[in-house]
Scaffold this motif. Sequence first.
Motif, PDB file in Angstrom:
ATOM      1  N   ASP A 256       0.832  -1.205   0.000  1.00 22.68           N
ATOM      2  CA  ASP A 256       0.000   0.000   0.000  1.00 22.68           C
ATOM      3  C   ASP A 256       0.870   1.260   0.000  1.00 22.68           C
ATOM      4  O   ASP A 256       1.830   1.366   0.774  1.00 22.68           O
ATOM      5  CB  ASP A 256      -0.912   0.016   1.235  1.00 22.68           C
ATOM      6  CG  ASP A 256      -1.949  -1.098   1.189  1.00 22.68           C
ATOM      7  OD1 ASP A 256      -2.319  -1.518   0.078  1.00 22.68           O
ATOM      8  OD2 ASP A 256      -2.376  -1.552   2.273  1.00 22.68           O
ATOM      9  N   TYR A 363      -7.651  -5.395  -7.041  1.00 20.79           N
ATOM     10  CA  TYR A 363      -8.104  -4.021  -7.268  1.00 20.79           C
ATOM     11  C   TYR A 363      -9.411  -3.729  -6.538  1.00 20.79           C
ATOM     12  O   TYR A 363      -9.670  -2.585  -6.147  1.00 20.79           O
ATOM     13  CB  TYR A 363      -8.213  -3.747  -8.764  1.00 20.79           C
ATOM     14  CG  TYR A 363      -6.844  -3.614  -9.385  1.00 20.79           C
ATOM     15  CD1 TYR A 363      -6.048  -2.502  -9.105  1.00 20.79           C
ATOM     16  CD2 TYR A 363      -6.323  -4.613 -10.195  1.00 20.79           C
ATOM     17  CE1 TYR A 363      -4.773  -2.390  -9.633  1.00 20.79           C
ATOM     18  CE2 TYR A 363      -5.047  -4.509 -10.728  1.00 20.79           C
ATOM     19  CZ  TYR A 363      -4.273  -3.390 -10.445  1.00 20.79           C
ATOM     20  OH  TYR A 363      -3.003  -3.283 -10.956  1.00 20.79           O
ATOM     21  N   ALA A 364     -10.220  -4.758  -6.316  1.00 25.93           N
ATOM     22  CA  ALA A 364     -11.415  -4.560  -5.491  1.00 25.93           C
ATOM     23  C   ALA A 364     -11.009  -4.252  -4.053  1.00 25.93           C
ATOM     24  O   ALA A 364     -11.615  -3.400  -3.387  1.00 25.93           O
ATOM     25  CB  ALA A 364     -12.298  -5.806  -5.540  1.00 25.93           C
ATOM     26  N   LYS A 366      -8.234  -2.790  -3.157  1.00 23.02           N
ATOM     27  CA  LYS A 366      -7.710  -1.419  -3.155  1.00 23.02           C
ATOM     28  C   LYS A 366      -8.850  -0.405  -3.121  1.00 23.02           C
ATOM     29  O   LYS A 366      -8.813   0.577  -2.369  1.00 23.02           O
ATOM     30  CB  LYS A 366      -6.844  -1.188  -4.396  1.00 23.02           C
ATOM     31  CG  LYS A 366      -5.492  -1.882  -4.369  1.00 23.02           C
ATOM     32  CD  LYS A 366      -4.689  -1.519  -5.618  1.00 23.02           C
ATOM     33  CE  LYS A 366      -3.309  -2.139  -5.577  1.00 23.02           C
ATOM     34  NZ  LYS A 366      -2.491  -1.764  -6.756  1.00 23.02           N
ATOM     35  N   ARG A 367      -9.866  -0.653  -3.937  1.00 24.71           N
ATOM     36  CA  ARG A 367     -10.995   0.282  -3.978  1.00 24.71           C
ATOM     37  C   ARG A 367     -11.744   0.306  -2.647  1.00 24.71           C
ATOM     38  O   ARG A 367     -12.347   1.320  -2.277  1.00 24.71           O
ATOM     39  CB  ARG A 367     -11.953  -0.095  -5.111  1.00 24.71           C
ATOM     40  CG  ARG A 367     -11.420   0.204  -6.507  1.00 24.71           C
ATOM     41  CD  ARG A 367     -12.526   0.091  -7.545  1.00 24.71           C
ATOM     42  NE  ARG A 367     -13.102  -1.244  -7.598  1.00 24.71           N
ATOM     43  CZ  ARG A 367     -12.661  -2.225  -8.376  1.00 24.71           C
ATOM     44  NH1 ARG A 367     -11.615  -2.015  -9.172  1.00 24.71           N
ATOM     45  NH2 ARG A 367     -13.244  -3.399  -8.371  1.00 24.71           N
ATOM     46  N   ALA A 368     -11.684  -0.814  -1.926  1.00 25.54           N
ATOM     47  CA  ALA A 368     -12.392  -0.894  -0.644  1.00 25.54           C
ATOM     48  C   ALA A 368     -11.619  -0.223   0.490  1.00 25.54           C
ATOM     49  O   ALA A 368     -12.086  -0.218   1.628  1.00 25.54           O
ATOM     50  CB  ALA A 368     -12.664  -2.352  -0.290  1.00 25.54           C
ATOM     51  N   ARG A 370      -7.836  -0.439   0.758  1.00 31.82           N
ATOM     52  CA  ARG A 370      -6.502  -1.030   0.947  1.00 31.82           C
ATOM     53  C   ARG A 370      -6.404  -1.768   2.285  1.00 31.82           C
ATOM     54  O   ARG A 370      -7.347  -1.802   3.057  1.00 31.82           O
ATOM     55  CB  ARG A 370      -5.400   0.030   0.822  1.00 31.82           C
ATOM     56  CG  ARG A 370      -5.376   0.737  -0.544  1.00 31.82           C
ATOM     57  CD  ARG A 370      -4.263   1.764  -0.624  1.00 31.82           C
ATOM     58  NE  ARG A 370      -4.328   2.509  -1.876  1.00 31.82           N
ATOM     59  CZ  ARG A 370      -3.690   2.173  -2.996  1.00 31.82           C
ATOM     60  NH1 ARG A 370      -2.932   1.091  -3.012  1.00 31.82           N
ATOM     61  NH2 ARG A 370      -3.808   2.901  -4.089  1.00 31.82           N
TER      62      ARG A 370
END
Length: 413
Positions: A256, A363-364, A366-368, A370
């Motif tokens: 991250d 990527y889901a 990350k969008r949530a 990290r």
Amino acid sequence: MIDIKTGLLIWSLEAASLSAMLLGLWIFVRRSPTLLFWCIGSGLHGLGLAGVAMRGYLPDFISIQVANTSATFGIGLLLAGVLSLDSRPVSFTIFIPAFIWTGGMLFPEIRETLYARIALYHTAAVIGHGLTGMALLQRGGLLSKTRSGLAAMFFLQATLSVTMIVIVLLYKPPTFADIPYAPPLAGVAALCVVGMLVFGTRLMMIDNEDRLKRLAATDPLTGLLNRRGFENAFDTLNATSIPGRPLVALAHLDLDHFKRINDAHGHHAGDSVLVTFARIMDAVMAGRGVVGRLGGEEFACALRVSSAADAVEVTSRIREALRHTPIPVSGTDIIVSACAGIAMAPKGTTLFSLLDGSDRALYAAKRAGRDRIGLDCEDGVAIVSLEDEAAIGDSTDRQVAALHHMGLIGRGG
């Protein structure tokens, strides 16, 4: 027919030539410990044999004690070269031939009798050559013809020494000239040196090729597999049947805010973070599967599992270890987190299909927000909360409850 002293001089000349060739390889081609051990060992062995052959021209202390000590220690260094070649520790066993010789020479009845000294030297040689031959055959996996051939040369040398021991104990020759069958035995021993040269050179070439292959498959910064190496190792893991673990899981991990670390502290600090994370992954996996660096701050591990809980539990342990490992950067300690995407499929699936699924899950995550895990499922991506991670890493009952909470039971995940 040549006499024994001439045979020893020819033998020593061959050993010296081999030593010079190995020194050239060490200087101009590859500075490996194996080449250096073999170079010094061959040189000392040849020098010792030359000293023995020059008895009568040199003081007895030089031509007997020093020369034979040099020759036996040279035999031990040949063993050291084999151990180094296989990345095994070089132990005290390399000194055994020299210890046998020097220890035996403490006894006057041996020190003052030619045939007893010859028997003592060849006893040391039998042990040294035998240990080296066995070391060559102890490598795991299938033995190459080259390695077996080199081992055969050492065992033949040991056999010749046993033959010489029997001869001198039976005939008790008072001088070198009175030793029966010595010239042909010395000739065969000299041919063994040629065989060692051929097989040893080929073995070093094979080792160099293997080293280049390892370098081509290894990430130079972290020491983990690079993408190419990871793909090859994954294929091997995928083709292996493991009872009770029918699924192949791929966890794709990304540090991250890694760019912020590079921007704030410099690329050296970023490299330190990457190396630390690589060590954590390697330690947590501990032979359970395959670990690699795909590029940049992206890493992956593949393993065989029985369920989604297995995959999440291992990935959680990696992330947990990272969160609890302060990394020294620019005079201070920083804490780094990572998010992960997990995809699973039955044995036989391709790496690329798993990468597609793990990318979606990553990527889901990350969008949530990290610092969490995404698990690719048939009908979407399930985000694993920290509470669910803790539960999955706990008892079986809590694992089931966590999977219910995530909606994964009955969804084919």
